[in-house]
Each structure stands twice: as C-alpha cells, then as structure tokens.
Design a protein around this motif. Sequence first.
Motif, mmCIF file in Angstrom:
data_model
loop_
_atom_site.group_PDB
_atom_site.id
_atom_site.type_symbol
_atom_site.label_atom_id
_atom_site.label_comp_id
_atom_site.label_asym_id
_atom_site.label_seq_id
_atom_site.Cartn_x
_atom_site.Cartn_y
_atom_site.Cartn_z
ATOM 1 N N MET A 33 -27.166 31.694 1.102
ATOM 2 C CA MET A 33 -26.069 31.121 1.873
ATOM 3 C C MET A 33 -26.429 30.988 3.353
ATOM 4 S SD MET A 33 -23.991 30.218 -0.281
ATOM 5 C CE MET A 33 -23.039 29.454 1.011
ATOM 6 N N THR A 34 -27.331 31.831 3.844
ATOM 7 C CA THR A 34 -27.811 31.670 5.220
ATOM 8 C C THR A 34 -28.615 30.382 5.347
ATOM 9 O OG1 THR A 34 -27.903 34.071 5.511
ATOM 10 C CG2 THR A 34 -29.167 32.737 7.063
ATOM 11 N N PHE A 35 -29.395 30.085 4.313
ATOM 12 C CA PHE A 35 -30.175 28.836 4.309
ATOM 13 C C PHE A 35 -29.282 27.623 4.072
ATOM 14 C CE2 PHE A 35 -32.273 25.746 1.416
ATOM 15 C CZ PHE A 35 -33.120 25.151 2.341
ATOM 16 N N LEU A 36 -28.313 27.766 3.180
ATOM 17 C CA LEU A 36 -27.440 26.642 2.815
ATOM 18 C C LEU A 36 -26.304 26.524 3.828
ATOM 19 C CD1 LEU A 36 -27.124 24.568 0.457
ATOM 20 C CD2 LEU A 36 -25.508 26.167 -0.561
ATOM 21 N N GLY A 37 -26.203 25.385 4.476
ATOM 22 C CA GLY A 37 -25.167 25.183 5.483
ATOM 23 C C GLY A 37 -23.805 24.924 4.858
ATOM 24 N N PRO A 38 -22.733 24.942 5.666
ATOM 25 C CA PRO A 38 -21.393 24.607 5.158
ATOM 26 C C PRO A 38 -21.362 23.192 4.588
ATOM 27 C CG PRO A 38 -21.273 25.572 7.354
ATOM 28 C CD PRO A 38 -22.711 25.297 7.096
ATOM 29 N N PHE A 39 -20.511 22.986 3.603
ATOM 30 C CA PHE A 39 -20.376 21.672 2.974
ATOM 31 C C PHE A 39 -19.352 20.851 3.754
ATOM 32 C CE2 PHE A 39 -21.492 24.703 -0.360
ATOM 33 C CZ PHE A 39 -22.596 24.097 -0.935
ATOM 34 N N PHE A 40 -19.740 19.657 4.175
ATOM 35 C CA PHE A 40 -18.816 18.749 4.847
ATOM 36 C C PHE A 40 -18.149 17.889 3.778
ATOM 37 C CE2 PHE A 40 -21.662 18.914 8.852
ATOM 38 C CZ PHE A 40 -21.127 20.160 9.155
ATOM 39 N N LEU A 41 -16.875 18.157 3.538
ATOM 40 C CA LEU A 41 -16.152 17.562 2.419
ATOM 41 C C LEU A 41 -15.405 16.305 2.847
ATOM 42 C CD1 LEU A 41 -14.676 20.938 1.147
ATOM 43 C CD2 LEU A 41 -16.712 19.790 0.272
ATOM 44 N N ASN A 42 -15.006 15.521 1.851
ATOM 45 C CA ASN A 42 -14.193 14.336 2.103
ATOM 46 C C ASN A 42 -12.733 14.742 2.252
ATOM 47 O OD1 ASN A 42 -16.508 12.702 1.700
ATOM 48 N ND2 ASN A 42 -16.169 12.749 -0.503
ATOM 49 N N LYS A 43 -12.023 13.997 3.074
ATOM 50 C CA LYS A 43 -10.593 14.250 3.228
ATOM 51 C C LYS A 43 -9.883 13.797 1.957
ATOM 52 C CE LYS A 43 -6.653 13.234 6.208
ATOM 53 N NZ LYS A 43 -6.171 12.503 7.399
ATOM 54 N N PRO A 44 -9.120 14.678 1.316
ATOM 55 C CA PRO A 44 -8.468 14.297 0.057
ATOM 56 C C PRO A 44 -7.327 13.320 0.278
ATOM 57 C CG PRO A 44 -7.750 16.467 0.722
ATOM 58 C CD PRO A 44 -8.804 16.049 1.707
ATOM 59 N N GLU A 45 -6.992 12.592 -0.754
ATOM 60 C CA GLU A 45 -5.862 11.664 -0.676
ATOM 61 C C GLU A 45 -4.571 12.457 -0.505
ATOM 62 O OE1 GLU A 45 -5.739 9.115 -4.028
ATOM 63 O OE2 GLU A 45 -7.727 8.263 -3.683
ATOM 64 N N GLY A 46 -3.749 12.014 0.419
ATOM 65 C CA GLY A 46 -2.532 12.772 0.703
ATOM 66 C C GLY A 46 -2.844 13.862 1.708
ATOM 67 N N LEU A 47 -2.164 13.853 2.832
ATOM 68 C CA LEU A 47 -2.460 14.795 3.904
ATOM 69 C C LEU A 47 -2.099 16.211 3.489
ATOM 70 C CD1 LEU A 47 -3.392 15.099 6.852
ATOM 71 C CD2 LEU A 47 -1.004 14.853 7.534
ATOM 72 N N LEU A 48 -3.034 17.140 3.715
ATOM 73 C CA LEU A 48 -2.776 18.545 3.425
ATOM 74 C C LEU A 48 -2.053 19.147 4.628
ATOM 75 C CD1 LEU A 48 -6.250 19.422 1.922
ATOM 76 C CD2 LEU A 48 -4.127 19.220 0.667
ATOM 77 N N GLY A 49 -0.768 18.934 4.709
ATOM 78 C CA GLY A 49 -0.038 19.313 5.910
ATOM 79 C C GLY A 49 0.821 20.552 5.785
ATOM 80 N N LYS A 50 0.990 21.083 4.587
ATOM 81 C CA LYS A 50 1.879 22.222 4.399
ATOM 82 C C LYS A 50 1.103 23.527 4.534
ATOM 83 C CE LYS A 50 4.898 19.698 1.203
ATOM 84 N NZ LYS A 50 5.455 19.660 -0.165
ATOM 85 N N LYS A 51 1.543 24.376 5.483
ATOM 86 C CA LYS A 51 0.858 25.652 5.705
ATOM 87 C C LYS A 51 1.396 26.765 4.811
ATOM 88 C CE LYS A 51 -0.452 24.804 10.520
ATOM 89 N NZ LYS A 51 -0.396 25.312 11.901
ATOM 90 N N GLN A 52 2.411 26.461 3.994
ATOM 91 C CA GLN A 52 2.946 27.472 3.102
ATOM 92 C C GLN A 52 1.923 27.813 2.017
ATOM 93 O OE1 GLN A 52 4.634 24.734 3.959
ATOM 94 N NE2 GLN A 52 6.228 25.606 5.255
ATOM 95 N N PRO A 53 2.033 29.011 1.429
ATOM 96 C CA PRO A 53 1.108 29.385 0.352
ATOM 97 C C PRO A 53 1.187 28.423 -0.830
ATOM 98 C CG PRO A 53 2.297 31.304 1.162
ATOM 99 C CD PRO A 53 2.934 30.110 1.798
ATOM 100 N N TYR A 54 0.087 28.304 -1.527
ATOM 101 C CA TYR A 54 0.006 27.385 -2.666
ATOM 102 C C TYR A 54 1.010 27.766 -3.751
ATOM 103 C CZ TYR A 54 -2.064 24.805 -6.571
ATOM 104 O OH TYR A 54 -2.262 23.971 -7.648
ATOM 105 N N LYS A 55 1.224 29.058 -3.933
ATOM 106 C CA LYS A 55 2.150 29.506 -4.982
ATOM 107 C C LYS A 55 3.601 29.141 -4.660
ATOM 108 C CE LYS A 55 2.582 34.120 -2.939
ATOM 109 N NZ LYS A 55 2.424 35.573 -3.159
ATOM 110 N N ASP A 56 3.895 28.874 -3.364
ATOM 111 C CA ASP A 56 5.253 28.493 -2.951
ATOM 112 C C ASP A 56 5.406 26.986 -2.766
ATOM 113 O OD1 ASP A 56 5.895 31.173 -2.945
ATOM 114 O OD2 ASP A 56 5.477 31.433 -0.805
ATOM 115 N N GLY A 57 4.450 26.228 -3.277
ATOM 116 C CA GLY A 57 4.521 24.773 -3.178
ATOM 117 C C GLY A 57 3.776 24.188 -2.002
ATOM 118 N N GLY A 58 3.066 25.030 -1.240
ATOM 119 C CA GLY A 58 2.294 24.547 -0.100
ATOM 120 C C GLY A 58 0.863 24.222 -0.493
ATOM 121 N N GLU A 59 -0.011 24.200 0.522
ATOM 122 C CA GLU A 59 -1.409 23.839 0.283
ATOM 123 C C GLU A 59 -2.372 24.977 0.589
ATOM 124 O OE1 GLU A 59 -2.218 21.149 -1.092
ATOM 125 O OE2 GLU A 59 -0.593 19.734 -0.747
ATOM 126 N N ALA A 60 -1.930 25.967 1.356
ATOM 127 C CA ALA A 60 -2.833 27.006 1.847
ATOM 128 C C ALA A 60 -2.879 28.202 0.898
ATOM 129 C CB ALA A 60 -2.389 27.457 3.238
#
Length: 249
Positions: free
Chosen positions: A207-234
């Motif tokens: 993991m020291t050799f492997l850098g962070p993965f730069f991901l694509n922005k998913p469809e639909g804005l991930l704007g909810k900071k509530q926990p995933y179990k409560d219907g949010g995204e985080a």
Amino acid sequence: MAEEEAKPLAYIAETVLKKRKSTEAFALARKAQLETGGKYEHNKKKKKEIHDIKRPEQFVKEFRDQELDLIRMKQRGKRSKSATVKPKSELLFIARIQGKNDMHPKTRKILYNLRLRRMFCGVFVKASDRVLQMLQKVEPYVTYGYPNLKNVKELIYKKGYGNLENQRVPLTDNNIIEQALGKYGIICIEDMVHEIANVGPHFKEVMTFLGPFFLNKPEGLLGKKQPYKDGGEAGNREDHINELIEKMN
C-alpha cells in the motif's frame, strides 16, 4: 542596349507564408470580436472578478462551520467502543465523498493521514482500532466497507498507480512492480491483488507503493452526510461498498 538579366524571385518558405496568413486571419477575427462583443466580455469579466471577492460574512460563515465541525468530531470521538461495529473483514476500502471549506483543520489532517487528500479518491486499509477511531471522527466525509476480490482486482488493473522515485507510474509493466516489491516476493499485479485481498504480511509495503485511487464521480451527487444506515451516503456500507466501487471505477 543589352537586355538586363532577369533577377530570380525571392524565395519564401511555405511555413512563413502559412504563418502570415494565420496571423492576418487572427487579426481580422479579433478586430470583429472587439467591434461586436468586446464590451460585453469585458463587463462579464469585471462582474466575475467582483463575485470572486469574498465578503466578511462568508469568512464568518466558514469559520463557524469549521468550529461546528470540530465540536461534532469531538462528540463522535467520545462514542463508546461498544457503539463501534466490529469489522467483518480485515480489509476495508475507504472513499472520500465530502469535504471542502466546511472542514476544521483537524478533520482535514485525519483525512490526510488516511491518504484521502481530495474528493472521490479511495484507499485500501487494514482494519484496526486506530483506523476505526479515525473513521468515526471523519464519518460524514467518507464511506467505507468490505470490498470483494473482483473489485480489488479491477481497481488495481484500471486505476492502479505506483509510487516509484517520488513519481506516479502506471502499472503497465510487471518489471515496475518487481523493481519496487521484488524483495518481498511480489513480482506482478496478481501478487499485489493476492497480498491486498488477503491482507498478507507485506500489506503495508504494497500500500505504500500503491498510490490512492482517483475515482470517477458517481451519477447523482453524494450530498447527504447522514450515515448510510439512516438513508444517507456516509459511513459504513459493509458489503454494499462494492456497488459504489463499480459505479466509481
């Protein structure tokens, strides 16, 4: 009177002629632009510069948001250990989905320690009490879960980059991997996949050799900071993180 000898025409290179033609065309286009819409563009640029200037109210709002973020982070850090869900797997995949101006510097520092320096990037980590405490403090800004072997493999093949001599190098050749990790018996991408998926003894070195993965922005804005179990995204998605990885890979 003897006829004078005809003088040869001066030779001009074709590239010079083309450059003259393009310069003249640009000058005419620029002149027409200034005559028609020059004033409008100037006013538009001036308005943009005015809007870029921050008002005192904006600084106050950003400061209050950061202080509120610090208070909430401390409250999340005081949760009892019994409230923390024990991980079902040693391997976690963490993706940063939030966080700009409303973050306190301490929150940003934790994200940087997790190597999540920008939005929509992700890393594999080994689940431990320290990592879970860090995730608990920055929960509104990240989502995480247990990746399967298929997604581990596809992430490395599609988005994998190595850190070699302080440079990001795409994993296009197994010689690059052997050069960096050969002393640990890891000489190809499949060896890396096996080491990460099974959280092997040289997981940290990989993991020291492997850098962070730069991901694509998913469809639909991930704007909810509530926990995933409560219907949010985080927060913790457990096995459902694989659905998000497939969208962002």
